[in-house]
Motif scaffolding. Structure first.
Motif, PDB file in Angstrom:
ATOM      1  N   ALA A  63       0.864  -1.047   0.100  1.00 42.97           N
ATOM      2  CA  ALA A  63       0.114   0.029   0.225  1.00 42.97           C
ATOM      3  C   ALA A  63       0.832   1.211  -0.025  1.00 42.97           C
ATOM      4  N   ALA A  64       2.030   1.066   0.704  1.00 46.75           N
ATOM      5  CA  ALA A  64       2.730   2.329   0.861  1.00 46.75           C
ATOM      6  C   ALA A  64       3.301   2.884  -0.718  1.00 46.75           C
ATOM      7  N   GLN A  65       3.320   1.954  -1.672  1.00 46.61           N
ATOM      8  CA  GLN A  65       3.781   2.120  -3.134  1.00 46.61           C
ATOM      9  C   GLN A  65       2.645   2.656  -3.781  1.00 46.61           C
ATOM     10  N   LEU A  66       1.342   2.889  -3.522  1.00 48.33           N
ATOM     11  CA  LEU A  66       0.311   3.349  -4.123  1.00 48.33           C
ATOM     12  C   LEU A  66      -0.237   4.708  -3.910  1.00 48.33           C
ATOM     13  N   PRO A  67      -0.943   5.202  -4.695  1.00 42.01           N
ATOM     14  CA  PRO A  67      -1.532   6.650  -4.487  1.00 42.01           C
ATOM     15  C   PRO A  67      -2.365   6.487  -3.258  1.00 42.01           C
ATOM     16  N   ARG A 121      -8.805  -2.231  13.983  1.00 39.13           N
ATOM     17  CA  ARG A 121      -9.713  -2.801  12.890  1.00 39.13           C
ATOM     18  C   ARG A 121      -9.799  -1.539  11.857  1.00 39.13           C
ATOM     19  N   GLN A 122      -9.747  -0.342  12.255  1.00 39.40           N
ATOM     20  CA  GLN A 122     -10.054   0.699  11.393  1.00 39.40           C
ATOM     21  C   GLN A 122      -8.744   0.758  10.676  1.00 39.40           C
ATOM     22  N   SER A 123      -7.534   0.718  11.394  1.00 35.80           N
ATOM     23  CA  SER A 123      -6.277   0.972  10.493  1.00 35.80           C
ATOM     24  C   SER A 123      -6.140  -0.152   9.647  1.00 35.80           C
ATOM     25  N   VAL A 124      -6.431  -1.329   9.746  1.00 33.52           N
ATOM     26  CA  VAL A 124      -6.605  -2.427   8.652  1.00 33.52           C
ATOM     27  C   VAL A 124      -7.422  -2.047   7.464  1.00 33.52           C
ATOM     28  N   ALA A 125      -8.663  -1.689   7.978  1.00 33.04           N
ATOM     29  CA  ALA A 125      -9.704  -1.225   6.998  1.00 33.04           C
ATOM     30  C   ALA A 125      -9.194  -0.305   5.986  1.00 33.04           C
ATOM     31  N   GLU A 126      -8.481   0.733   6.543  1.00 31.44           N
ATOM     32  CA  GLU A 126      -7.658   1.832   5.718  1.00 31.44           C
ATOM     33  C   GLU A 126      -6.852   1.389   4.981  1.00 31.44           C
ATOM     34  N   LEU A 127      -6.065   0.587   5.174  1.00 31.35           N
ATOM     35  CA  LEU A 127      -4.933  -0.194   4.604  1.00 31.35           C
ATOM     36  C   LEU A 127      -5.651  -0.786   3.451  1.00 31.35           C
ATOM     37  N   LYS A 128      -6.600  -1.573   3.619  1.00 30.09           N
ATOM     38  CA  LYS A 128      -7.139  -2.389   2.568  1.00 30.09           C
ATOM     39  C   LYS A 128      -8.124  -1.613   1.498  1.00 30.09           C
ATOM     40  N   ALA A 129      -8.604  -0.413   1.936  1.00 32.64           N
ATOM     41  CA  ALA A 129      -9.271   0.492   1.049  1.00 32.64           C
ATOM     42  C   ALA A 129      -8.170   1.158  -0.046  1.00 32.64           C
TER      43      ALA A 129
END
Length: 133
Positions: A63-67, A121-129
């Motif tokens: 995810a760090a490599q993505l916009p 759980r919110q941090s994981v959801a944000e990562l998935k988004a």
């Protein structure tokens, strides 16, 4: 599992995983990340927190490599540069995150026993988004 915060690398397992990536040759790093994600997805039984932590760290690296992705600045992340990950890893990482937050996941259970469950759980959801954007 030694955990000191909710960040994707703020636990002993993720920090050790970062060390494994740093020791690997540049050409092997994507394979290590892919294996961590695949093994998480393919676990039919109870998902051990060790595997789950590696999957979350792997997803964060992708995810760090993505916009819209958050740059990884923690000292517990890999020091060595990651390769440009293959686009197919995005969906694989999102699926692994679904498995990490499922009922039969030790990591999810451990977080659910704390006052920080919703924040984690919110941090994981944000990562998935970010991965699905």
């Amino acid at each position: 599992m030694g955990t000191w915060d909710i960040g994707h690398f703020d636990n002993d397992t993720a920090a050790d995983f970062s060390g494994k990536l740093d020791k690997a040759a540049q050409a092997e790093r994507e394979s290590i990340v892919r294996t961590a994600l695949t093994s998480t997805i393919e676990t039919d039984d109870y998902l051990d927190s060790y595997e789950a932590c590696q999957a979350v760290a792997s997803a964060a690296l992708i995810a760090a490599q993505l916009p819209g992705g958050t740059p990884i600045t923690t000292a517990y992340a890999p020091d060595e540069p990651m390769p440009a990950f293959s686009p197919d890893l995005r969906a694989l990482a999102a699926s692994a995150l679904d498995r990490v937050v499922a009922e039969d996941s030790e990591l999810a259970e451990l977080w659910d026993e704390t006052e920080y469950s919703e924040k984690w759980r919110q941090s994981v959801a944000e990562l998935k988004a970010v991965l699905l954007t």
